[in-house]
Enzyme design. Structure first.
Site, PDB file in Angstrom:
ATOM      1  N   HIS A  75      23.158 -27.088  -3.424  1.00  0.00           N
ATOM      2  CA  HIS A  75      24.473 -26.580  -3.046  1.00  0.00           C
ATOM      3  C   HIS A  75      25.107 -25.907  -4.254  1.00  0.00           C
ATOM      4  O   HIS A  75      25.332 -26.543  -5.288  1.00  0.00           O
ATOM      5  CB  HIS A  75      25.370 -27.728  -2.567  1.00  0.00           C
ATOM      6  CG  HIS A  75      25.012 -28.243  -1.219  1.00  0.00           C
ATOM      7  ND1 HIS A  75      25.764 -29.173  -0.535  1.00  0.00           N
ATOM      8  CD2 HIS A  75      23.965 -27.948  -0.406  1.00  0.00           C
ATOM      9  CE1 HIS A  75      25.199 -29.425   0.624  1.00  0.00           C
ATOM     10  NE2 HIS A  75      24.104 -28.709   0.727  1.00  0.00           N
ATOM     11  N   TYR A 204      35.655 -31.115   1.748  1.00  0.00           N
ATOM     12  CA  TYR A 204      36.649 -32.173   1.555  1.00  0.00           C
ATOM     13  C   TYR A 204      37.955 -31.648   2.143  1.00  0.00           C
ATOM     14  O   TYR A 204      38.460 -30.617   1.697  1.00  0.00           O
ATOM     15  CB  TYR A 204      36.847 -32.490   0.084  1.00  0.00           C
ATOM     16  CG  TYR A 204      35.666 -33.131  -0.602  1.00  0.00           C
ATOM     17  CD1 TYR A 204      35.661 -34.499  -0.876  1.00  0.00           C
ATOM     18  CD2 TYR A 204      34.563 -32.377  -0.998  1.00  0.00           C
ATOM     19  CE1 TYR A 204      34.585 -35.088  -1.517  1.00  0.00           C
ATOM     20  CE2 TYR A 204      33.483 -32.967  -1.637  1.00  0.00           C
ATOM     21  CZ  TYR A 204      33.503 -34.318  -1.897  1.00  0.00           C
ATOM     22  OH  TYR A 204      32.439 -34.901  -2.539  1.00  0.00           O
ATOM     23  N   PRO A 296      34.222 -43.042  -3.353  1.00  0.00           N
ATOM     24  CA  PRO A 296      33.182 -42.023  -3.137  1.00  0.00           C
ATOM     25  C   PRO A 296      33.673 -40.589  -3.240  1.00  0.00           C
ATOM     26  O   PRO A 296      32.856 -39.665  -3.239  1.00  0.00           O
ATOM     27  CB  PRO A 296      32.669 -42.336  -1.730  1.00  0.00           C
ATOM     28  CG  PRO A 296      33.781 -43.078  -1.070  1.00  0.00           C
ATOM     29  CD  PRO A 296      34.466 -43.844  -2.138  1.00  0.00           C
ATOM     30  N   LYS A 300      30.325 -39.749  -7.344  1.00  0.00           N
ATOM     31  CA  LYS A 300      29.945 -40.172  -8.688  1.00  0.00           C
ATOM     32  C   LYS A 300      29.206 -41.503  -8.759  1.00  0.00           C
ATOM     33  O   LYS A 300      28.616 -41.834  -9.790  1.00  0.00           O
ATOM     34  CB  LYS A 300      31.195 -40.263  -9.590  1.00  0.00           C
ATOM     35  CG  LYS A 300      31.838 -38.915  -9.868  1.00  0.00           C
ATOM     36  CD  LYS A 300      30.881 -38.010 -10.601  1.00  0.00           C
ATOM     37  CE  LYS A 300      31.363 -36.591 -10.645  1.00  0.00           C
ATOM     38  NZ  LYS A 300      30.291 -35.624 -10.802  1.00  0.00           N
ATOM     39  N   TYR A 395      32.280 -31.979 -11.138  1.00  0.00           N
ATOM     40  CA  TYR A 395      31.540 -32.250  -9.909  1.00  0.00           C
ATOM     41  C   TYR A 395      30.033 -32.194 -10.134  1.00  0.00           C
ATOM     42  O   TYR A 395      29.283 -33.029  -9.610  1.00  0.00           O
ATOM     43  CB  TYR A 395      31.952 -31.260  -8.811  1.00  0.00           C
ATOM     44  CG  TYR A 395      31.565 -31.704  -7.429  1.00  0.00           C
ATOM     45  CD1 TYR A 395      32.346 -32.626  -6.725  1.00  0.00           C
ATOM     46  CD2 TYR A 395      30.415 -31.223  -6.814  1.00  0.00           C
ATOM     47  CE1 TYR A 395      31.982 -33.042  -5.459  1.00  0.00           C
ATOM     48  CE2 TYR A 395      30.049 -31.635  -5.544  1.00  0.00           C
ATOM     49  CZ  TYR A 395      30.838 -32.552  -4.876  1.00  0.00           C
ATOM     50  OH  TYR A 395      30.473 -32.984  -3.616  1.00  0.00           O
TER      51      TYR A 395
END
Length: 406
Positions: A75, A204, A296, A300, A395
């Site tokens: 991704h 998200y 979550p 991580k 990220y």
């Protein structure tokens, strides 16, 4: 009592214990894993599916990347949605080439199990009464019971990869360890289904109805989450109710792509931030959930466990190569530095993406003021390239730290 001998005893056959064992074995360092439950039970735990660049590189170094490289999905970006407004964080562009790989924890664990079995490395599943001993001394050992027989496992070092409820952290005396914890006033209701993902990258989403996450395990399997009160129970949520609420929290154009179907697994997970300091006591090293838990949000948990493994693997390799035990003194400091970065990012993402209602936040900030602070955070980080770069760098994962040479 039957006596066994190895260089590194590993408590826990989850992905961190298996990965550490595989890496050490490839360096000629003997190890034995002791696990409380069955291998099937370990594989039945539905967990994370996003691997940082550093974790991906570590799996390749362990020699178990064939299926990950062929079936995993790289991704290059991730979307943050606030009240319907979509912002794509271009991970590859903002980090200079780093991406994340979508490949499930169950799959990684299976690959590691298969590699360990092929290498004929010893693993004792369904071991009871596991207990470390003399971890501050020169000759630590573990005792356990397996198939009705008592065992003593002599070793040089013990890696505690046995999770939040394991025995390893409890072995560190209470007056030596400090535990930090933040429990969040909501949980994540997760649903796994054999349906194609609604989008080719993770989404998200924050709305007035609460947080939602659209993720995937493969081209035909999806994983979705909803923020729910801690008072909710699984039986309160039929599959139909879940899909209906999910669509209401996603942007209309994304909701239109959601393919519904029966759930394979459905569960509610509470959210907490937790860190134990130090992560080392004598010849005992805490790895992964034994030392730290993250919400979550930000993906991580498994990745911090992998960075612990990378650090401990480097240290033990240097100890056996040089005979210099001073390297072990670096573990807690190096591991905790990255852990706290991951904890802060996960806490920050959780604060921004979830609805806290009227809860009084830290430092006495009231609910409305806290909401305004988070709106300001969004305004800066999503609408400036520097802000998006900060999110992207965190990220995909910070670089693994190198050891100090003596």
């Amino acid at each position: 009592m039957k006596t066994l001998q190895t260089q590194v005893a590993i408590i826990g056959a989850g992905p961190s214990g298996l990965l550490l064992g595989q890496l050490l074995a490839r360096k000629g360092i003997s190890n034995i894993i002791v696990e409380r439950v069955t291998g099937d039970y370990v594989l039945g735990r539905i967990r994370a599916g996003i691997l940082e660049q550093g974790f991906v590189d570590l799996v390749r170094e362990a020699g178990v990347a064939e299926r990950m490289d062929s079936e995993g999905h790289a991704h290059e970006g991730v979307e943050l949605v606030v009240n319907g407004a979509r912002t794509r964080i271009n991970l590859k562009e903002l980090t200079g080439g780093d991406v994340v790989v979508c490949y499930g924890q169950v799959e990684i664990t299976q690959d590691l199990m298969d590699a360990r079995q092929a290498a004929k490395l010893d693993t004792y599943y369904e071991a009871s009464d596991v207990q470390p001993h003399d971890v501050k001394g020169d000759k630590p050992f573990i005792t356990f019971t397996h198939d009705g027989e008592e065992y003593r496992l002599d070793c040089d070092f013990i890696a505690g990869c046995d999770g939040f409820h394991g025995v390893s952290r409890q072995t560190i005396p209470e007056d030596v360890r400090t535990e930090h914890e933040r429990v969040y006033p909501f949980g994540w209701l997760g649903l796994l289904s054999d349906t194609p993902p609604c989008h080719d990258e993770l989404i998200y989403a924050k709305s007035e109805r609460g947080f939602a996450l659209a993720s995937q395990r493969s081209e035909t399997r999806s994983r979705y989450y909803l923020q729910v009160p801690l008072t909710d129970k699984i039986e309160d949520w039929s599959d139909e109710a879940f899909w209906d609420e999910l669509k209401k929290r996603l942007p209309d154009e994304i909701a239109a792509n959601v393919v519904t179907g029966p759930s394979i697994e459905k569960s509610i997970a509470p959210l907490r931030s937790f860190v134990c300091e130090p992560m080392q006591y004598g010849n005992l090293f805490l790895v992964g959930d034994a030392a730290h838990i993250v919400p979550p949000t930000g993906a991580k948990g498994l990745n911090l466990a992998a960075s612990d493994v990378a650090t401990l693997y480097k240290i033990l390799t240097r100890v056996y190569e040089t005979g210099d035990r001073r390297f072990i003194e670096q573990y807690s400091e190096i591991a905790l530095r990255r852990v706290w970065h991951g904890e802060r990012f996960s806490w920050w993402m959780t604060n921004m993406m979830h609805n806290f209602g009227d809860e009084v936040s830290n430092n006495g900030v009231d609910g409305l003021m806290f909401t305004r602070f988070m709106e300001s955070e969004f305004d800066y980080y999503l609408n400036s390239e520097n802000g998006r770069r900060v999110i992207a760098e965190q990220y995909v994962g910070l670089p693994y730290e190198e050891l100090k040479e003596y």
